[in-house]
Write an enzyme that holds these catalytic residues in place. Structure first.
Site, PDB file in Angstrom:
ATOM      1  N   SER A   1      14.342 -15.204 -16.049  1.00  0.00           N
ATOM      2  CA  SER A   1      13.150 -15.422 -16.878  1.00  0.00           C
ATOM      3  C   SER A   1      11.936 -14.853 -16.162  1.00  0.00           C
ATOM      4  CB  SER A   1      12.927 -16.918 -17.097  1.00  0.00           C
ATOM      5  OG  SER A   1      12.494 -17.514 -15.888  1.00  0.00           O
ATOM      6  N   ASP A   2      10.923 -14.425 -16.934  1.00  0.00           N
ATOM      7  CA  ASP A   2       9.644 -14.216 -16.278  1.00  0.00           C
ATOM      8  C   ASP A   2       9.190 -15.606 -15.822  1.00  0.00           C
ATOM      9  OD1 ASP A   2       7.320 -13.289 -15.209  1.00  0.00           O
ATOM     10  OD2 ASP A   2       6.705 -12.139 -16.959  1.00  0.00           O
ATOM     11  N   TRP A   3       8.264 -15.635 -14.875  1.00  0.00           N
ATOM     12  CA  TRP A   3       7.915 -16.908 -14.224  1.00  0.00           C
ATOM     13  C   TRP A   3       7.303 -17.885 -15.237  1.00  0.00           C
ATOM     14  CZ3 TRP A   3      10.826 -14.205 -11.635  1.00  0.00           C
ATOM     15  CH2 TRP A   3      11.136 -14.432 -10.307  1.00  0.00           C
TER      16      TRP A   3
ATOM     17  N   ALA B   1       8.614 -18.608 -18.208  1.00  0.00           N
ATOM     18  CA  ALA B   1       8.741 -18.145 -19.597  1.00  0.00           C
ATOM     19  C   ALA B   1       9.700 -19.003 -20.413  1.00  0.00           C
ATOM     20  CB  ALA B   1       9.231 -16.698 -19.610  1.00  0.00           C
TER      21      ALA B   1
END
Ligand code: BGC
Length: 744
Positions: A227-229, A231
């Site tokens: 995941s993006d941080w 997200a």
């Protein structure tokens, strides 16, 4: 290392769930009992940002080489250089005990105002994809992983965590997914990072279509999706959609949610096992790279200078550059002292050293007298006295070098620009100095296009220096004095003004939704198709030498799509200085059943030539160079017909046009649905069966012309809506009714 299947069978549910969520902000969960190592990640993409304390998202980071950012890298159009940089980056990762570098970013530059454009390569998916693939291959060759980001349609910073990008399927595949696809298929990044935003209503972290159907199933991605941080909104949903690792950690609640979901039957354990499998493969792979070996700071600094030198673009030159025999130079602009070499946000590197542009210039300027003036302040205040002093210095010198950097408050991760302008003070400064000194060279530092209408006429030359990395100051001096012949080409169009840009009326959206109304027509695809003037076209960049293109040939005039075709051309350095030219091949489809951009980049090669030297450049164009994504078939298709192969030194400077004919090997059934015309139904062998008898009757009818002209090209759905023919869905009876109507 144990067999992964066996290992998974030995893991408890708790361990599996824990492995799929970060242990800290930058590490995964190690499981000591089973000798499962942790994975250490660090931001990229143009340097290693290793946070000292892995519990914190942190400002304190270890020193590493800050290479030029992606806009500059892409402008080099040099795949070998990206590979070399990838290797150097991996050496630093190894030295800093990092397993995976969080980059590269291949989101499209949909509009020049996106605050994060400096981290992205291009407005063209082919160029971005090729650059990324080369970079990834360079890093991963050394046993360090990458994270291709942000998947997908993450093209703005405004409301970046929630914005819903509404993108039609064809544009999604042709523009917004293509670069990812090329990079995945050519380089198999160890990880792909999902985007924060929503795509057609579904969050990147919950998007089954993107992560599972396309990335894993269609493209054959073998790594794991991270995941993006922050997200992730719903951990169980995200796992079901194909998101393997949630970052950052620790998030005990999330781990518990996964455990509970498996226990309650809401989440199938094999789904969790699949994520665990993917993470374990990479964990063991990265653990097999021995870490700790120091890197060569000086060599990497020199490499950063070389790369910056190839990415700098000479936008305009009346002949003043390279500087020769100048004895008195005015250096104006605070970025000559305070190098603007990287952008703000998660990619911010703690550099090993920073070249001061002014000092680097002095080193190469021999005995020339150099006078420095600040020219503009760090903030957006207007300071007339600074301009006055700059004008005086410029007047007293033979040449004025204006170092102009777009301030970080205008352009960084987290927000978008509201205009494409330099600050008022900078514009006034350039205007005033050029009136006083016609020999003025502007050196720009910014991450994406800026406008220049109010001052470009008056200046003798413009160098686009981008965010050029820690050694960029030296690279600029190299180019100014001709130690390096500029060979950078724009990877993005510079428009005349913001309102000319294709996404202008649909940016940054409203009420949480941004509609990609321009479809596939971003960047030069739009300007070219509309014949709209721009400031500098895609692919543009000058050199201190000149090149000619001659002797074109193609491997076959008529070819099958699956074989592709190779175009060759001779390039000669017709000037008197060693130089590099980028041969750009665009494809124009003469007739297509669906609208296509007037030309699209499908091949390129950078070639170095001594004065007078000629080299033959051959570029192969494969199936995809001619194909387009058909939303009806939900696949890339080719259509038999004639194409122009355009060979140029920019998208606007085409030197050679070769005509070729493609034979499509695809046997596609005609798509017959309510949007197909009656004509389509009749043309198709299957549709014809339905309509043949009716068609015959129409032909035989005394009013056949009228019926044919009026009805045959109408989509069935329109026919259904005609008065008297409603409520009927079976085409045969519809036509019978129609026929009856006409007879009556
Ligand atoms: C950025 C990513 C970055 C991550 C970790 C996010 O905010 O969008 O590109 O890798 O933070 O710093």
């Amino acid at each position: 290392m144990k067999n992964i299947e066996i290992l998974i069978s030995e893991m408890t549910l708790e361990e599996k769930a824990a492995l799929c969520t970060g242990a800290t902000a930058w590490t995964t969960t190690p499981i000591t009992r089973l000798e499962i190592p942790r994975i250490q990640v660090a931001d990229g993409p143009h340097g290693i940002r290793k946070v000292v304390k892995s519990e914190s998202l942190g400002l304190e980071t270890l020193e590493a080489t800050c290479f030029p950012t992606a806009s500059c890298l892409a402008s080099s159009w040099n795949l070998d250089l990206l590979y070399e940089m990838g290797q150097a980056l991996a050496e630093e990762a190894i030295a800093l005990d990092v397993d995976i570098v969080l980059g590269p970013g291949v989101n499209m530059k949909r509009i020049p105002t996106c605050g994060r454009n400096f981290e992205y390569y291009s407005e063209d998916p082919f160029l971005a994809g090729e650059m990324a693939a080369s970079f990834i291959n360079g890093v991963q060759k050394m046993g360090v992983g990458t994270s291709l980001k942000h998947f997908a349609a993450n093209n703005q910073e405004t409301l970046r965590m929630t914005i819903d990008a509404m993108v039609d399927e064809r544009s999604l595949h042709e523009i917004y997914l293509s670069a990812f696809e090329i990079a995945v298929k050519k380089a198999q990044p160890w990880t792909v990072m999902c985007a924060y935003n929503r795509l057609n209503d579904v969050y990147g972290s919950e998007n089954l279509y993107l992560m599972t159907e396309i990335l894993k199933n269609q493209w054959g991605f073998e790594g794991f999706v991270v995941s993006d941080w922050s997200a992730v909104h719903n951990r169980v949903k995200s796992l079901q959609a194909g998101l393997d690792l949630e970052m950052p950690g620790p998030r005990e609640r999330r781990v518990q949610e996964v455990i509970d979901a498996v226990r309650s039957g809401q989440l199938d354990e094999p789904v969790l096992d699949e994520a665990v499998h993917r993470i374990l493969r990479i964990a063991f792979k990265s653990a097999s790279t021995i870490k700790g070996k120091k890197f060569d700071n000086a060599a990497h600094h020199a490499l950063a200078r070389k790369i910056a030198g190839e990415g700098i673009v000479l936008l305009k030159n009346n002949g003043i550059l390279p500087l020769k025999n100048v004895t008195n130079i005015a250096v104006i602009g605070r970025s000559a002292r305070e190098a603007h070499f990287q952008g703000g946000g998660s990619s911010h590197i703690n550099p090993t050293k920073v070249d001061v542009p002014l000092e680097e210039l002095e080193k190469l300027a021999g005995n020339a007298l150099i006078t420095y003036c600040e020219g503009y302040p760090a903030d957006d205040c207007t300071q007339s006295d600074m301009i006055t002093r700059a004008v005086e210095a410029a007047q007293a010198a033979e040449v004025a070098l204006l170092y102009i950097a777009l301030p970080t408050y205008k352009e960084a991760e987290g927000y978008d620009r509201t205009d494409l302008d330099l600050t008022d003070q900078q514009v006034r400064l350039i205007q005033s100095v050029t009136i006083a000194q016609p020999n003025t060279v502007v050196i720009l530092n910014n991450g994406s296009a800026v406008t220049m209408n109010s001052w470009i006429e008056g200046v003798a030359a413009v160098l686009e220096g981008w965010m050029m990395g820690q050694a960029g100051g030296g690279a600029i001096a190299d180019v100014l004095f001709g130690h390096v012949n500029p060979s950078g080409k724009l990877a993005e169009t510079f428009p005349l003004q913001l309102s000319d840009t294709p996404a202008f009326i649909n940016f940054p959206g409203e009420q949480g939704i941004v509609r990609y109304g321009e479809g596939m027509f971003i960047g030069y695809r739009y300007y070219d198709t509309r014949h709209q003037s721009v400031l500098f076209p895609f692919g543009h960049g000058k050199s201190y030498t000149t090149f000619s293109f001659s002797n074109p040939s193609v491997s076959q005039r008529t070819f099958r799509d699956i074989d592709g075709v190779t175009i060759s051309v001779d390039v000669t350095n017709t000037g008197n200085m060693l130089g590099k030219e980028v041969v750009q091949v665009y494809v124009h489809d003469q007739i297509s059943s669906l609208m296509r951009p007037s030309k699209e980049l499908k091949g390129f090669a950078k070639v170095e030539l001594q004065p007078g030297e000629t080299k033959t450049v051959s570029i192969h164009l494969d199936f995809r160079a001619f194909a387009f994504y058909h939303p009806g078939y939900r696949q890339w298709i080719t259509e038999s017909g004639d194409f122009d192969l355009l060979v140029g030194s920019s998208s606007a400077e085409i030197h050679i046009v070769e005509k070729v004919t493609l034979n499509s090997t695809l046997e596609l059934p005609c798509i017959l649905d309510s949007r197909s015309s009656i004509n389509d139904w009749i043309q198709d062998p299957h549709g014809k069966v339905v309509f043949e008898s009716i068609y015959k009757k129409i032909i035989e009818s005394p009013r056949s012309n009228e019926i044919l002209t009026y009805l045959m090209d109408l989509p069935l759905i329109e026919v259904l809506d005609l008065p008297g023919v409603s409520d009927d869905t079976y085409p045969q009876s519809i036509l019978e009714k129609l026929l009856k109507q006409v007879r009556d």
